[in-house]
Design a protein around this motif. Structure first.
Motif, mmCIF file in Angstrom:
data_model
loop_
_atom_site.group_PDB
_atom_site.id
_atom_site.type_symbol
_atom_site.label_atom_id
_atom_site.label_comp_id
_atom_site.label_asym_id
_atom_site.label_seq_id
_atom_site.Cartn_x
_atom_site.Cartn_y
_atom_site.Cartn_z
ATOM 1 N N UNK A 193 -72.136 76.001 -14.201
ATOM 2 C CA UNK A 193 -71.736 77.139 -13.369
ATOM 3 C C UNK A 193 -72.574 77.283 -12.107
ATOM 4 N N UNK A 194 -73.845 76.842 -12.146
ATOM 5 C CA UNK A 194 -74.692 76.992 -10.954
ATOM 6 C C UNK A 194 -75.087 75.653 -10.335
ATOM 7 N N UNK A 195 -74.515 74.552 -10.843
ATOM 8 C CA UNK A 195 -74.930 73.219 -10.405
ATOM 9 C C UNK A 195 -74.704 72.996 -8.916
ATOM 10 N N UNK A 196 -73.634 73.560 -8.368
ATOM 11 C CA UNK A 196 -73.340 73.352 -6.946
ATOM 12 C C UNK A 196 -74.430 73.932 -6.053
ATOM 13 N N UNK A 197 -75.190 74.894 -6.568
ATOM 14 C CA UNK A 197 -76.260 75.496 -5.782
ATOM 15 C C UNK A 197 -77.535 74.677 -5.739
ATOM 16 N N UNK A 198 -77.581 73.568 -6.478
ATOM 17 C CA UNK A 198 -78.804 72.763 -6.510
ATOM 18 C C UNK A 198 -79.177 72.253 -5.126
ATOM 19 N N UNK A 199 -78.197 71.812 -4.354
ATOM 20 C CA UNK A 199 -78.487 71.164 -3.075
ATOM 21 C C UNK A 199 -79.216 72.104 -2.124
ATOM 22 N N UNK A 200 -78.807 73.355 -2.075
ATOM 23 C CA UNK A 200 -79.419 74.309 -1.157
ATOM 24 C C UNK A 200 -80.856 74.635 -1.534
#
Length: 334
Positions: A193-200
Motif C-alpha cells: 500500500x505504501x511501496x510507491x512512496x519509497x522513491x520520494x
C-alpha cells in the motif's frame, strides 16, 4: 522510472559501454565538500592552497610534501585518507574494478566510510533498471547496517543509524518505541500500500523491511544478491531463501557478515546445535551458480545479527568467498 538514492552521487559518474561506472572530476570534487576537508577559519595557508588547487583540478598529483606542509595533524590524516582513496580510484578503469581490488588485495588505510559509499553508488548502478521498492529497500542492506526486531511473527529491519542517532526529545512512533529507541521521524514498514512512496523518501532510509521467511523482503534480497554477482563477477546464479538447511553433507558456506562467518565456521568444525549465538541466525539461502558443474554441491549463505541485534552485511564476502574453481572475470576490466 523514478530516481532513487540520489545521495549516492551516481549522477556525477559516467558509464562505459559495459555499464560499469567511470570516475569523473565532478565525483571527486564531491569528496572535497566533506566537512572534514573544507579548511576551517584557522587553517594554514598550505591547506588552503591544496584545497583550492584540487577544487579546480581534482586529479592533480599530491605528494607527501604537500600534506606535510599542512600544520594541523588531524587535517594531514584526513588528506592522506582522501588522496590515498582518490589515487586508488584513478588507478582503475571503473569503480567496480577499484572495489574488487580493495576486497581482494586488502583495504589498507581506506576508511570504512569510503568503502561504504563506494558500495552505495555501485549498488545504485546494479539496481538502475529496477522499479521494485522491495528490491531497492533490500539493496540498502549492502551498505547500511540494520537493527532487527521481531513483532507479531515478522522480522523487521530498520536502519541502524536512523534509529540509534535519532533525537531523544522527539515523540516516538509506536514502531520506533517497539524498536526500543526514540526517533526524530516516523518509520513505516514497507508494504504494497505504501511501496510507491519509497522513491520520494529513498534517501531518508526510513522505511522498515519485513524480512520474515516467505515474505517479499527476503525474496527481494535474494534477487539483489543475484544481481550483485552478475554485475560484479559476470556470474549467473539462483539464490533461494531457506527456512533451514536440510543437508548433512553440506560442503561450502559463505557468511554474509562477521557473526554468520563465526557461526558457520563453528558448525563446520562440528560443534553442532550448541554453537554459541546460533539463535542469532537471521536468514539462510541456497546459492546455485550457473558456472558450477551439475554435480557440484550448492553453496549455503548465512546471515546473522550481533548480540546487539545489528545486521551488518559484508557484501564483499559474496565476491571473495566463492570456491576457487568458480572462474569469473573481473568487473569493469579494460
Amino acid at each position: 522510472m523514478s530516481d532513487f538514492w540520489v545521495s549516492s552521487g551516481h549522477h556525477l559518474l559516467d558509464r562505459n559501454e559495459e555499464g560499469y561506472l567511470v570516475l569523473t572530476d565532478e565525483f571527486l570534487k564531491a569528496y572535497l565538500a566533506r566537512p572534514e576537508l573544507i579548511p576551517p577559519p584557522e587553517a594554514c595557508d598550505a591547506e588552503r592552497r591544496l584545497y583550492r588547487r584540487l577544487s579546480k583540478t581534482p586529479r592533480d598529483r599530491v605528494g607527501d610534501d604537500d600534506i606535510l606542509a599542512i600544520r594541523d595533524s588531524d587535517a594531514q590524516e584526513n588528506w592522506r585518507a582522501l588522496i590515498g582513496f582518490r589515487d586508488h580510484l584513478l588507478a582503475h578503469p571503473t569503480l567496480e574494478s577499484a572495489y574488487l581490488s580493495l576486497m581482494r588485495k586488502g583495504t589498507g588505510n581506506t576508511p570504512p566510510l569510503f568503502i561504504q559509499q563506494l558500495v552505495h553508488v555501485i549498488m545504485r548502478n546494479v539496481l538502475d533498471d529496477v522499479d521494485d521498492p522491495f528490491a531497492l529497500r533490500a539493496g540498502e542492506l549492502f551498505y547500511r547496517p540494520q537493527r532487527l526486531t521481531q513483532h507479531e511473527g515478522r522480522v523487521l529491519l530498520a536502519d541502524e543509524e536512523l534509529v540509534d542517532g535519532a533525537e531523544s526529545g522527539m515523540h516516538a512512533s509506536p514502531l520506533i518505541a517497539m524498536l526500543g529507541e526514540a526517533a526524530a521521524r516516523n518509520l513505516d514498514v514497507l508494504v504494497e500500500d505504501n511501496a510507491a512512496g519509497y522513491f520520494a523518501r529513498s534517501d531518508a532510509f526510513d522505511m522498515v523491511l519485513d524480512f520474515r521467511h516467505g515474505g517479499p523482503g527476503r525474496t527481494a534480497f535474494a534477487g539483489v544478491m543475484e544481481r550483485w554477482l552478475r554485475h560484479m563477477l559476470g556470474l549467473g546464479s539462483q539464490i533461494t531463501p531457506l527456512e533451514r538447511i536440510e543437508d548433512d553433507n553440506w560442503t561450502w558456506f559463505i557468511g554474509l557478515d562477521a557473526e554468520a562467518t563465526r557461526i558457520g565456521n563453528a558448525l563446520w568444525e562440528g560443534e553442532g546445535p550448541a554453537v554459541p549465538g546460533i539463535d542469532r541466525v537471521v536468514a539462510l539461502f541456497r546459492l546455485d551458480l550457473e558456472a558450477m558443474a551439475q554435480a557440484r554441491a550448492p553453496i549455503y549463505l548465512i546471515m546473522a545479527m550481533t548480540p546487539q541485534r545489528i545486521v551488518r552485511m559484508k557484501p564483499q564476502n559474496l565476491l571473495v568467498g566463492l570456491p576457487d574453481d568458480v572462474m569469473a572475470p573481473a568487473a569493469g576490466a579494460s
